[in-house]
Design an enzyme around this catalytic site. Structure first.
Site, PDB file in Angstrom:
ATOM      1  N   GLY A  47       0.845  -1.185   0.000  1.00 22.73           N
ATOM      2  CA  GLY A  47       0.000   0.000   0.000  1.00 22.73           C
ATOM      3  C   GLY A  47       0.882   1.236   0.000  1.00 22.73           C
ATOM      4  N   GLN A  52       3.134  10.002   1.529  1.00 24.33           N
ATOM      5  CA  GLN A  52       4.455   9.355   1.454  1.00 24.33           C
ATOM      6  C   GLN A  52       5.267   9.806   0.244  1.00 24.33           C
ATOM      7  OE1 GLN A  52       2.740   5.198   2.186  1.00 24.33           O
ATOM      8  NE2 GLN A  52       4.770   5.039   3.102  1.00 24.33           N
ATOM      9  N   CYS A 104       6.710  -0.567   6.643  1.00 24.71           N
ATOM     10  CA  CYS A 104       6.256   0.647   5.968  1.00 24.71           C
ATOM     11  C   CYS A 104       7.374   1.108   5.042  1.00 24.71           C
ATOM     12  CB  CYS A 104       5.931   1.728   6.999  1.00 24.71           C
ATOM     13  SG  CYS A 104       5.361   3.276   6.268  1.00 24.71           S
ATOM     14  N   LEU A 105       7.004   1.517   3.839  1.00 28.93           N
ATOM     15  CA  LEU A 105       8.016   1.970   2.886  1.00 28.93           C
ATOM     16  C   LEU A 105       8.707   3.248   3.371  1.00 28.93           C
ATOM     17  CD1 LEU A 105       6.083   1.275  -0.433  1.00 28.93           C
ATOM     18  CD2 LEU A 105       7.884  -0.114   0.601  1.00 28.93           C
ATOM     19  N   HIS A 146      -3.435   0.951   8.459  1.00 32.56           N
ATOM     20  CA  HIS A 146      -2.064   1.471   8.334  1.00 32.56           C
ATOM     21  C   HIS A 146      -2.023   2.642   7.353  1.00 32.56           C
ATOM     22  CE1 HIS A 146       2.452   0.882   7.860  1.00 32.56           C
ATOM     23  NE2 HIS A 146       2.139   1.659   6.836  1.00 32.56           N
ATOM     24  N   GLU A 147      -2.621   2.435   6.157  1.00 27.99           N
ATOM     25  CA  GLU A 147      -2.552   3.482   5.128  1.00 27.99           C
ATOM     26  C   GLU A 147      -3.305   4.731   5.558  1.00 27.99           C
ATOM     27  OE1 GLU A 147      -0.379   3.275   2.953  1.00 27.99           O
ATOM     28  OE2 GLU A 147       0.001   1.139   3.212  1.00 27.99           O
ATOM     29  N   HIS A 150      -1.553   7.176   7.704  1.00 27.99           N
ATOM     30  CA  HIS A 150      -0.664   8.144   7.046  1.00 27.99           C
ATOM     31  C   HIS A 150      -1.391   9.471   6.791  1.00 27.99           C
ATOM     32  CE1 HIS A 150       3.008   5.900   6.261  1.00 27.99           C
ATOM     33  NE2 HIS A 150       2.327   4.863   5.813  1.00 27.99           N
TER      34      HIS A 150
END
Ligand code: NI
Length: 182
Positions: A47, A52, A104-105, A146-147, A150
């Protein structure tokens, strides 16, 4: 195809509350969504949220058939979710929060165990302005939570309650087939 740099933890742009999307079906929004999928796929992510890549809008994407970073995860349909709203679904058989591993990226190379609601209902709009809603459980529900975090400036380490369950992916999961810096 445009792959954007992904901001990393410590960048103050990851700590902002994102603005709602107000114009749907525009060339700019379609391009942003395409760039986000290109960026997510290049990073083998499950995701990605617009903040981000430095875009402060309430827009997240997620989905995969099989993901090298999360080999045990059930498939999640490719999804564009804009201006999301999440409602927790009480699960009488399994109430409360469930711990599960997340990466997480924007937090490359690390994993942590994060408590999340096991079942949720979410709704929002796609890039063309069509409303939709879904119920999700387990990893699908985890990814959405999670997304969407952000979009309110929250990274998963700030949701953790046991920091002994935080470490390097290469140490925690030495057999996982992912890049060292993922
Ligand atoms: Ni993330």
């Amino acid at each position: 195809m445009a792959i954007h740099p992904i901001l990393k933890m410590g960048d103050p742009r990851l700590l902002r509350v994102a603005e709602p999307v107000t114009a749907f079906g525009t060339p700019e929004l379609r391009q942003l969504v395409q760039d986000m999928f290109d960026t997510m796929h290049a990073a083998q992510g499950a995701g990605l949220a617009a903040p981000q890549i430095g875009v402060n809008l309430q827009l997240v994407i997620f989905g995969f058939q099989r993901n090298a970073r999360y080999p045990q995860a059930e498939p999640v349909p490719p999804t564009v979710l804009i201006n999301p709203q999440i409602t927790v679904l009480d699960d009488l058989a399994n109430p409360g929060l469930e711990e599960g591993w997340e990466g997480c990226l924007s937090v490359p190379g690390l994993r942590g165990k994060v408590p999340r609601h096991r079942a949720i209902h979410y709704r929002g709009w796609d890039a063309e302005g069509q409303p939709f809603e879904r119920e999700a459980r387990d990893f699908h529900a985890r990814v959405v939570q999670h997304e969407c975090d952000h979009l309110i400036g929250r990274l998963y380490p700030t949701r953790m309650t046991d920091m002994t369950q935080f470490g390097f992916t290469s140490v925690l999961f030495p057999d996982m087939d992912v890049a060292e810096d993922d």
